[in-house]
Design an enzyme around this catalytic site. Structure first.
Site, PDB file in Angstrom:
ATOM      1  N   LYS A 286       0.848  -1.190   0.000  1.00 55.87           N
ATOM      2  CA  LYS A 286       0.000   0.000   0.000  1.00 55.87           C
ATOM      3  C   LYS A 286       0.888   1.245   0.000  1.00 55.87           C
ATOM      4  O   LYS A 286       1.860   1.324   0.746  1.00 55.87           O
ATOM      5  CB  LYS A 286      -0.892  -0.024   1.246  1.00 55.87           C
ATOM      6  N   GLU A 372     -18.784  -6.552  10.872  1.00 61.67           N
ATOM      7  CA  GLU A 372     -19.728  -5.843  11.738  1.00 61.67           C
ATOM      8  C   GLU A 372     -20.727  -6.774  12.405  1.00 61.67           C
ATOM      9  O   GLU A 372     -21.123  -6.545  13.554  1.00 61.67           O
ATOM     10  CB  GLU A 372     -20.469  -4.765  10.921  1.00 61.67           C
ATOM     11  N   ARG A 400     -24.800  -3.171   8.307  1.00 62.66           N
ATOM     12  CA  ARG A 400     -24.387  -4.534   7.981  1.00 62.66           C
ATOM     13  C   ARG A 400     -24.596  -5.485   9.161  1.00 62.66           C
ATOM     14  O   ARG A 400     -24.539  -6.704   8.985  1.00 62.66           O
ATOM     15  CB  ARG A 400     -22.913  -4.546   7.568  1.00 62.66           C
TER      16      ARG A 400
END
Length: 639
Positions: A286, A372, A400
């Site tokens: 990243k 979640e 969610r």
């Protein structure tokens, strides 16, 4: 402004089809130029930087090998799609990213045929790509191969495994590229991350490059012998791709996701030979290729505008603490006094402010990964055992875990405290991240206490109130961004449950505000006072239970009552309407109006602009008062 980079190869690319005419050497140069262009664009707009830089070579290789948009390329989450947008006919608009009337910061179907599936929440890509693959099998026109690109962080979510299990069972041709940078927004947690790490931790990655030539059975000679040895070594070292193979996928990798000499032959061979589902495991970094992003703790996940040479972000000085920091400090205060206080987040410790909690109480803070549903039920288990969990999840992500909120928390009346960040409209992230629905979907649950802070001081009191509530679930919501600069209390006070607050007494019309629109209500009241109209203003504080006494008093003493909230229809105003209806108030002729978010998804813009579009700013509140009182003509003449 820094001079924009020279991009001779990129200048020749208008659409992905143009990549077919480039040599492999030119494709490598294109990747370098695409990285420079992405850095330059995000320095002007702000946005998600690190994720896109990590997939530059992958983006070029996929578009060079596959035939988009006939082949459906589905990016998981979508933060990493800026290089993809540059290559797919949107380079001329890339410096409008995340701005009003500009490009979305995520993939968006209405924006381009090269975005076949919109995403901004994680772990949906394999399910969607499998849908495209099966539609192809059923003869859908214009649908070729399906490619899902999913990060290792997103692979921690159950939905990704549900999709892979189904794809393996169906056995049809499908490409899943695991973009493994060992890091989601926060360092990924959990067994899946540890498993992926073990795949290549046992030996220097350079020694395993032979494995990058792909699945042995797919490769032409003379690569097979070296690849077979490397793959066998991988399996000996660390189980290799056996987990994925057990799920019915052919496994290729790991390969260096920044080496075009590996990516291109592997993708070409896979595309030419694959007959069933195949997983290509690419190792990336990243922020790759931009030192300030590579060196940042979050690898430049989300940035403001910045100076390209130094990486220094350009941020306006803050006049007040952010709501997120206020919540974090208030929770720390409670935790210092009560060792039963624990905190739970779903891969967003920094975004929710719980990184501060984790530093102070590492054993009492749990980042469960992008999960979640699990976060909610895990919190329920903690509560059932006598702990006092604060489950901090953005409003848009709490959606969610709704089944778990209902089934595992509310039905059992477990005292889980939901700290709901990013309530209301959020600006540059647009509709996908707006906190529009939580008031409605929580207020209809029996026994749930639902609060909204009008300012940052009230948020401190609501943290204390939630801590004290130990006989059932509660939730308190607060927006993104800075507070209003009010005087902060030294410590939080426990509010009386279901009790609002009268702000100012007036005549004829009462405005009942829920949440941080109160400041706009007060601006409207000041403006109305200049017209000789003095509304009563009240801060509801609670959507459930409602302050029945206050609401019935406002209805009895005024000819009109207006509610206002930063949420969709079905929330606070609807609860008030039900109370008034049950009490027979409408039989006596009360003029009642609700100001809510409109029945549309509002695209990205500044928060002020979005609230203007939504009709929830001071000017629209003033206009609503005048209209309700029947003096809208006077309003238009004076305007």
């Amino acid at each position: 402004m820094t001079d924009r980079p020279k991009t001779p190869v990129l200048d020749r690319v208008k659409l992905p089809a143009d990549l077919k005419a480039l040599t492999d050497r030119e494709l490598k140069q294109l990747a370098d130029e695409l990285r420079a262009e992405t850095i330059s664009a995000v320095s002007e707009t702000g946005g998600h930087l690190g994720a896109g830089l990590g997939v530059v070579e992958l983006t070029v290789a996929i578009h060079a090998v596959f035939d988009t948009p006939r082949d459906k390329l589905v990016w998981d989450v979508g933060h990493q799609c800026y290089p993809h947008k540059i290559l797919t006919g949107r380079r001329d608009r890339i410096r409008t990213l995340r701005q009003e009337h500009g490009l979305s910061g995520f993939t968006k179907r209405s924006e381009s045929p090269y975005d076949p599936f919109g995403a901004a929440h994680s772990s949906t890509s394999i399910s969607a790509a499998l849908g495209f693959a099966m539609a192809r099998e059923l003869g859908a026109e214009g649908t070729g191969d399906a490619i899902a690109v999913i990060g290792d962080g997103a692979m921690s979510a159950g939905m990704a495994y549900e999709a892979m299990n189904n794809a393996g069972h169906l056995g049809k041709r499908l490409f899943v590229i695991l973009n493994d940078n060992e890091m989601s927004i926060a360092p990924p947690v959990g067994a899946m991350s540890a498993y992926l790490s073990r795949l290549y931790a046992g030996a220097p990655f350079q020694e395993l490059k032979a494995a990058a030539k792909g699945a042995v059975s797919l490769l032409p000679e003379p690569f097979q012998l070296g690849a077979r040895r490397a793959k066998d070594m991988l399996k000996t070292l660390a189980v290799g791709g056996s987990l994925f193979e057990e799920m019915g996928f052919s496994y290729l990798g790991p390969i260096d996701g920044h080496d075009m000499e590996q990516l291109l032959p592997v993708l070409r061979t896979a595309r030419a030979r694959a007959t069933g589902p195949i997983l290509i495991h690419a190792i990336t970094r990243k922020g790759k290729g931009y030192a300030p992003a590579e060196g940042a703790p979050d690898r430049g996940h989300a940035t403001a505008k910045f100076d390209v040479l130094t990486g220094k972000q350009v941020k306006a000085p803050s006049n007040a603490p952010s709501y997120t920091k206020v919540f974090a400090r208030a929770l720390l205060s409670q935790a210092e006094q009560d060792d039963k206080v624990v905190a739970v987040t779903a891969a967003m410790p920094d975004g929710t402010g719980l990184n501060l909690f984790a530093e102070r109480f590492p054993k009492r803070c749990f980042d469960v990964g992008i999960a979640e549903q699990h976060a909610v039920t895990f919190s329920a288990g903690l509560a059932a055992a006598g702990m006092k969990p604060f489950c901090a999840i953005y409003s848009t992500f709490l959606q969610r875990g709704y089944d778990q909120v209902v089934h595992d928390v509310a039905i059992q009346r477990l005292p889980v405290r939901f700290a709901i960040d990013r309530a209301g409209l959020v600006g540059a992230d647009g509709a996908t991240h707006a906190g529009a629905f939580d008031v409605a979907f929580l207020s209809n649950l029996p026994g749930m206490v639902v609060m909204a802070a009008a300012d940052e001081a009230e948020l401190v009191h609501m943290v204390a109130t939630a801590h004290a509530l130990d006989d059932g679930p509660s939730a308190f919501r607060y927006p993104r961004g800075e507070g209003s600069g009010v005087t902060m209390p030294e410590r939080g006070e426990v509010l009386e449950i279901g009790r609002g607050r009268l702000i100012r007494e007036g005549k004829r019309v009462a405005i009942l505000s829920f949440g941080t629109r109160l400041s706009e209500v007060e601006k409207a009241a000041e403006s109305l006072a200049q017209r000789g109209i003095t509304p009563t203003v009240a801060n509801a504080r609670f959507a459930k239970p409602l302050d029945r006494e206050l609401i019935l008093r406002l209805a009895a003493e005024h000819e009109s009552l207006i509610t206002i909230e930063e949420g969709a229809v079905g929330g606070f105003g609807s609860q008030v309407a039900q109370l008034l209806s049950d009490a027979g108030v409408f039989d006596r002729g009360l003029k009642f109006r609700m100001m809510v978010l409109p029945d549309i998804f509002i695209d990205q813009a500044s928060p002020d602009t979005m609230y203007h579009v939504a009709g929830l700013d001071a000017a629209r509140i003033e206009a609503k008062v005048l209209e309700t009182l029947g003096i809208a003509e006077l309003s238009s003449r004076r305007a």
